[in-house]
Design a protein around this motif. Structure first.
Motif, PDB file in Angstrom:
ATOM      1  N   GLY A 175      75.340 -18.880  -6.111  1.00  0.00           N
ATOM      2  CA  GLY A 175      74.990 -19.501  -4.844  1.00  0.00           C
ATOM      3  C   GLY A 175      75.805 -18.968  -3.679  1.00  0.00           C
ATOM      4  O   GLY A 175      76.915 -18.458  -3.853  1.00  0.00           O
ATOM      5  N   TRP A 176      75.246 -19.125  -2.467  1.00  0.00           N
ATOM      6  CA  TRP A 176      75.933 -18.699  -1.244  1.00  0.00           C
ATOM      7  C   TRP A 176      77.324 -19.313  -1.154  1.00  0.00           C
ATOM      8  O   TRP A 176      78.264 -18.666  -0.708  1.00  0.00           O
TER       9      TRP A 176
ATOM     10  N   GLY B  35      69.130 -18.177  -5.242  1.00  0.00           N
ATOM     11  CA  GLY B  35      70.049 -19.291  -5.073  1.00  0.00           C
ATOM     12  C   GLY B  35      70.553 -19.850  -6.388  1.00  0.00           C
ATOM     13  O   GLY B  35      70.133 -19.426  -7.475  1.00  0.00           O
TER      14      GLY B  35
ATOM     15  N   SER C 292      77.309 -25.339  -4.328  1.00  0.00           N
ATOM     16  CA  SER C 292      76.935 -23.936  -4.464  1.00  0.00           C
ATOM     17  C   SER C 292      75.993 -23.444  -3.377  1.00  0.00           C
ATOM     18  O   SER C 292      75.982 -22.249  -3.056  1.00  0.00           O
ATOM     19  N   SER C 293      75.195 -24.318  -2.802  1.00  0.00           N
ATOM     20  CA  SER C 293      74.285 -23.909  -1.732  1.00  0.00           C
ATOM     21  C   SER C 293      74.946 -23.922  -0.363  1.00  0.00           C
ATOM     22  O   SER C 293      74.304 -23.559   0.634  1.00  0.00           O
TER      23      SER C 293
ATOM     24  N   TYR D 180      73.313 -25.086   3.149  1.00  0.00           N
ATOM     25  CA  TYR D 180      71.874 -24.843   3.137  1.00  0.00           C
ATOM     26  C   TYR D 180      71.127 -25.796   2.204  1.00  0.00           C
ATOM     27  O   TYR D 180      71.651 -26.230   1.177  1.00  0.00           O
ATOM     28  N   ARG D 181      69.891 -26.072   2.557  1.00  0.00           N
ATOM     29  CA  ARG D 181      69.005 -26.909   1.748  1.00  0.00           C
ATOM     30  C   ARG D 181      68.366 -26.051   0.664  1.00  0.00           C
ATOM     31  O   ARG D 181      67.990 -24.906   0.887  1.00  0.00           O
TER      32      ARG D 181
ATOM     33  N   ARG E  90      67.669 -24.611  -3.558  1.00  0.00           N
ATOM     34  CA  ARG E  90      68.337 -23.895  -4.642  1.00  0.00           C
ATOM     35  C   ARG E  90      67.332 -22.947  -5.274  1.00  0.00           C
ATOM     36  O   ARG E  90      66.274 -22.705  -4.706  1.00  0.00           O
ATOM     37  N   LYS E  91      67.666 -22.405  -6.403  1.00  0.00           N
ATOM     38  CA  LYS E  91      66.776 -21.512  -7.136  1.00  0.00           C
ATOM     39  C   LYS E  91      65.374 -22.115  -7.263  1.00  0.00           C
ATOM     40  O   LYS E  91      65.225 -23.329  -7.441  1.00  0.00           O
TER      41      LYS E  91
ATOM     42  N   GLY F 222      68.716 -22.304   0.895  1.00  0.00           N
ATOM     43  CA  GLY F 222      69.601 -22.310  -0.259  1.00  0.00           C
ATOM     44  C   GLY F 222      69.063 -21.549  -1.451  1.00  0.00           C
ATOM     45  O   GLY F 222      69.830 -21.141  -2.327  1.00  0.00           O
ATOM     46  N   GLY F 223      67.756 -21.345  -1.502  1.00  0.00           N
ATOM     47  CA  GLY F 223      67.154 -20.619  -2.612  1.00  0.00           C
ATOM     48  C   GLY F 223      67.095 -19.129  -2.423  1.00  0.00           C
ATOM     49  O   GLY F 223      66.889 -18.385  -3.397  1.00  0.00           O
TER      50      GLY F 223
ATOM     51  N   GLU G 204      71.953 -15.255   0.390  1.00  0.00           N
ATOM     52  CA  GLU G 204      72.872 -14.860  -0.676  1.00  0.00           C
ATOM     53  C   GLU G 204      74.279 -14.536  -0.163  1.00  0.00           C
ATOM     54  O   GLU G 204      74.443 -14.076   0.968  1.00  0.00           O
TER      55      GLU G 204
END
Length: 471
Positions: free
Chosen positions: A43-44, A298, A308-309, A312-313, A315-316, A322-323, A326
């Motif tokens: 995650g970013w 993400g 981990s995000s 940001y909103r 994920r993967k 967030g997805g 990077e």
């Protein structure tokens, strides 16, 4: 008979040819080495240079201090296969052949095709020695996607998407050969940790090719599930009073303590970066080597403990920031000024034209990307100012979604849902949908989505069930 005049003329031509030869060799030596390091599901917010507090990443943080942080660098997709395909080919998911995982495809495969041109192929024709060490995932049975057919002189790693799920595999692929690993015992997670081996293979490749231009694509599988790491990497995170996220065995052979193991995995990945950069320094080729570090999508593991995000909103598997945004840093001491940060929106499909630019060649096929070599050189380039960035994804259990970034505007379209619009200049967390207030922007983004996308019969933008022929 040779007279003095003929001798002088001969010696002059000889010196000229020698100078041409020397200049040719010097020209070849000036081509920079290129290393792309790709994390898997990192995650970013998982790295110190982006504010991570719990996980230690000293080598990546040093890399960021000695190079350039690319703060708005996007993956090719929110899941691995299409993201990696975009990196390799310079083509985004509006036009790509691979737009999802193999189990999502109606034909059950995600294989690069013969007609697709990869970074490896481009750099081979520029005189580079090329290698991919780690997770390939671009050959699922069609026979066209093996690295040796896609521009890579050397390959060691996982050939398929599913093989890459395990860190103590029973076998690996070296070029076209299946190499059995009897020392590895799965599910006991004993033997050689795959990413350790990838690092050793990478160091060998660098050493063997130190005297010629080389391209190394190094896609690690850390910190993707399964969540497991050698005990030594967990030690710094023991006895900290952390809440643990108990992991259950299944397809993945997880270690039981999730959070400690995840932190250890990220730190182990960080140590590999230190080893690679130290090797470059000792070989005295670090000044003329670009090392670009990023992640394929993400975060997939964290549920909030590590943040981990970051800010940001998503994920993967999601096209919210967030997805797809990077943690990205580049170091190239002879070119990139240290302690710099650039906020230009860039994406995976920009990597191929950039390395072509570095090698002084033009991409041989029409692509979606633009060279960001001027960005690395510290210059401003207006070509990025008003362009569109496009993504799509269609997890069968969720349904299709599309996203476009245009300047500071980010639009998202979900099946049978109202259009979403966010102004990233004031709302990078995508918390306030302003679509109703800006109908003209919504219209422009929707029009672009419609015009830019080419149909893909194997990855249609429809709601459907998972392919039952694939696990």
């Amino acid at each position: 008979m040779w007279n003095n005049r003929n001798v002088i003329k001969f010696m002059g031509w000889l010196m000229l040819f020698m100078l041409i030869g020397v200049n040719s060799r010097l020209s070849a030596q000036k081509k920079p080495n290129i290393i792309i390091v790709l994390a898997d599901d990192l995650g970013w917010g998982d790295v110190g240079f982006n504010g991570q507090q719990k996980i230690k990443t000293p080598y990546l943080d040093r890399m960021a201090a000695e190079g350039m942080k690319l703060s708005q660098f996007y993956a090719g997709s929110a899941v691995c296969a299409p993201s990696r395909a975009a990196l390799l080919t310079g083509v985004n998911t509006a036009h790509a052949h691979i737009r999802g995982l193999p189990e999502w495809a109606l034909h059950g495969r995600t294989d690069l095709l013969n007609e697709e041109v990869t970074i490896g192929e481009e750099l081979q024709r520029a005189g580079y020695k090329t290698a991919i060490i780690g997770k390939w995932g671009m050959e699922e049975g069609a026979g066209t996607g093996m690295p040796g057919k896609q521009g890579f002189d050397y390959f060691y790693g996982y050939k398929t998407h599913m093989e890459a799920h395990h860190y103590y595999p029973a076998y690996m692929w070296e070029n076209g050969n299946k190499i059995m690993l009897p020392q590895n015992k799965t599910p006991e997670t004993e033997g050689d940790y795959s990413n350790d081996v990838f690092t050793q293979k990478a160091l060998s490749f660098i050493n063997e090719n130190k005297s010629q231009p080389f391209f190394l694509y190094l896609p690690y599988t850390i910190p993707h599930n399964e969540i497991t790491v050698p005990e030594a990497s967990k030690t710094p995170y023991l006895n900290l009073g952390w809440e643990q996220r108990p992991m259950q065995q299944g397809h993945y052979y997880h270690d039981p303590e999730g959070n400690t193991t995840y932190a250890g995995m990220v730190s182990r990945l960080d140590s590999y970066i230190g080893m690679i950069r130290e090797a470059l320094r000792k070989l005295q080729i670090d000044q003329n080597t670009l090392v670009l570090f990023t992640s394929d999508n993400g975060p997939g593991f964290d549920r909030g403990f590590f943040n981990s995000s970051g800010p940001y909103r998503g994920r993967k598997l999601q096209l919210y920031e967030g997805g797809i945004i990077e943690p990205t840093v580049a170091v190239w001491p002879s070119v990139i000024k240290p302690q710099t940060e650039n906020h230009t929106p860039l994406a995976f499909w920009d990597i191929l034209p950039t390395v072509c630019d570095m090698a002084d060649i033009k991409p041989s096929k029409k692509i979606d990307g633009l060279s960001f070599l001027p960005v690395l050189q510290g210059e401003t380039d207006d070509v990025f100012a008003n362009r569109y960035l496009y993504w799509e994804i269609n997890p069968p259990a969720v349904g299709p979604s599309q996203a476009v970034r245009w300047g500071n505007w980010k639009g998202l379209k979900f099946l049978n849902q109202p259009f979403e619009l966010y102004d990233l200049s004031v709302d990078r967390g995508e918390s306030k949908n302003v679509a109703k207030a800006h109908p003209e922007v919504v219209a422009a983004l929707q029009q672009f989505m419609k015009q830019t996308r080419t149909e893909n019969i194997h990855f249609p933008l429809t709601k459907r069930s998972a392919n039952k022929n694939n696990k």
